[in-house]
Motif scaffolding. Structure first.
Motif, PDB file in Angstrom:
ATOM      1  N   UNK A 215       1.131  -1.181   0.099  1.00 40.97           N
ATOM      2  CA  UNK A 215       0.014  -0.194   0.184  1.00 40.97           C
ATOM      3  C   UNK A 215       1.052   1.322  -0.349  1.00 40.97           C
ATOM      4  N   UNK A 216       0.525   2.057  -1.177  1.00 44.70           N
ATOM      5  CA  UNK A 216       1.561   3.616  -1.195  1.00 44.70           C
ATOM      6  C   UNK A 216       0.913   4.247  -0.051  1.00 44.70           C
ATOM      7  N   UNK A 217      -0.416   5.110  -0.966  1.00 40.33           N
ATOM      8  CA  UNK A 217      -0.899   6.251  -0.268  1.00 40.33           C
ATOM      9  C   UNK A 217      -2.194   5.624   0.329  1.00 40.33           C
ATOM     10  N   UNK A 218      -2.821   6.035   1.263  1.00 40.81           N
ATOM     11  CA  UNK A 218      -4.052   6.083   1.814  1.00 40.81           C
ATOM     12  C   UNK A 218      -5.433   7.088   2.221  1.00 40.81           C
ATOM     13  N   UNK A 219      -6.506   7.331   1.871  1.00 44.06           N
ATOM     14  CA  UNK A 219      -6.988   8.549   2.418  1.00 44.06           C
ATOM     15  C   UNK A 219      -8.189   8.177   2.914  1.00 44.06           C
ATOM     16  N   UNK A 220      -8.922   9.288   3.419  1.00 42.66           N
ATOM     17  CA  UNK A 220     -10.304   8.933   3.207  1.00 42.66           C
ATOM     18  C   UNK A 220     -11.282  10.128   2.531  1.00 42.66           C
ATOM     19  N   UNK A 221     -11.747  10.104   1.500  1.00 41.22           N
ATOM     20  CA  UNK A 221     -12.681  11.026   1.461  1.00 41.22           C
ATOM     21  C   UNK A 221     -14.100  10.801   2.034  1.00 41.22           C
ATOM     22  N   UNK A 222     -14.989  11.351   1.371  1.00 43.03           N
ATOM     23  CA  UNK A 222     -16.801  11.545   2.221  1.00 43.03           C
ATOM     24  C   UNK A 222     -17.836  11.518   0.907  1.00 43.03           C
ATOM     25  N   UNK A 223     -18.443  12.422   1.202  1.00 43.25           N
ATOM     26  CA  UNK A 223     -19.804  12.293   0.111  1.00 43.25           C
ATOM     27  C   UNK A 223     -21.194  12.521   0.914  1.00 43.25           C
ATOM     28  N   UNK A 224     -21.292  13.605   0.813  1.00 40.36           N
ATOM     29  CA  UNK A 224     -22.662  14.525   1.381  1.00 40.36           C
ATOM     30  C   UNK A 224     -23.714  14.282   0.687  1.00 40.36           C
ATOM     31  N   UNK A 225     -25.112  13.737   0.462  1.00 41.89           N
ATOM     32  CA  UNK A 225     -26.502  14.418  -0.156  1.00 41.89           C
ATOM     33  C   UNK A 225     -25.904  15.058  -1.672  1.00 41.89           C
ATOM     34  N   UNK A 226     -26.352  14.903  -3.001  1.00 37.55           N
ATOM     35  CA  UNK A 226     -26.615  16.150  -4.156  1.00 37.55           C
ATOM     36  C   UNK A 226     -25.219  16.378  -4.373  1.00 37.55           C
ATOM     37  N   UNK A 227     -23.835  15.885  -3.261  1.00 36.09           N
ATOM     38  CA  UNK A 227     -22.460  16.476  -3.712  1.00 36.09           C
ATOM     39  C   UNK A 227     -21.181  15.598  -4.242  1.00 36.09           C
ATOM     40  N   UNK A 228     -20.412  16.104  -5.393  1.00 35.88           N
ATOM     41  CA  UNK A 228     -19.912  15.116  -5.481  1.00 35.88           C
ATOM     42  C   UNK A 228     -18.419  14.570  -4.414  1.00 35.88           C
TER      43      UNK A 228
END
Length: 121
Positions: free
Chosen positions: A29-42
C-alpha cells in the motif's frame, strides 16, 4: 479489501474516530486516505497520508481532523474533532496499492464500503 468502521451520530463539537483495515491480499500500500460524499455533492478528498507519514488535509478539516496509519497492520484512521453539521456525509477509506499478479504488477485503488457520519445541531 478495505473494511471501514466507526461512523455514527454525534452532536456538534463532539468527536468521532473512523478506522479502516485492508486485507493482507491487497499487496503493498502506498497512499491511504478518506473521502466523503454528502447528498447531492461530489465525493471529496478529506485527508490522505503517504507510507512515510506525510499527511494532507482539505482546507475545511484542517486543525480538526487527524489522519494516521499503521503500516504493519495496513490500517488507516481518521480522528475527527470539533465536528460540524457540514461534516455529515458517508465517509470512504481508500488505499493505492501495487501487487504482483502472475508475472505482471497491478496498480490500483481500493475503497471501503463507506460509513455514515451524522453531526446533529
Amino acid at each position: 479489501q478495505l473494511q471501514a468502521s466507526g461512523g455514527g451520530l454525534v452532536q456538534v463539537g463532539e468527536s468521532l474516530k473512523l478506522s479502516c483495515a485492508a486485507s493482507g491480499s491487497i499487496g503493498k500500500i502506498n497512499d491511504m486516505g478518506w473521502r466523503r460524499q454528502a447528498p447531492g455533492n461530489q465525493r471529496e478528498l478529506v485527508a490522505s497520508i503517504g507510507s512515510g507519514g506525510v499527511a494532507k488535509y482539505a482546507d475545511s478539516v484542517k486543525g480538526r481532523f487527524t489522519i494516521s496509519r499503521d503500516n504493519a497492520k495496513n490500517t488507516v484512521s481518521l480522528q475527527m474533532d470539533s465536528l460540524k453539521p457540514e461534516d455529515t456525509a458517508v465517509y470512504y477509506c481508500e488505499a493505492d496499492y501495487i501487487r504482483l499478479q502472475g508475472s505482471n504488477y497491478e496498480v490500483g485503488r481500493s475503497w471501503g464500503q463507506g460509513t455514515q457520519v451524522t453531526v446533529s445541531s
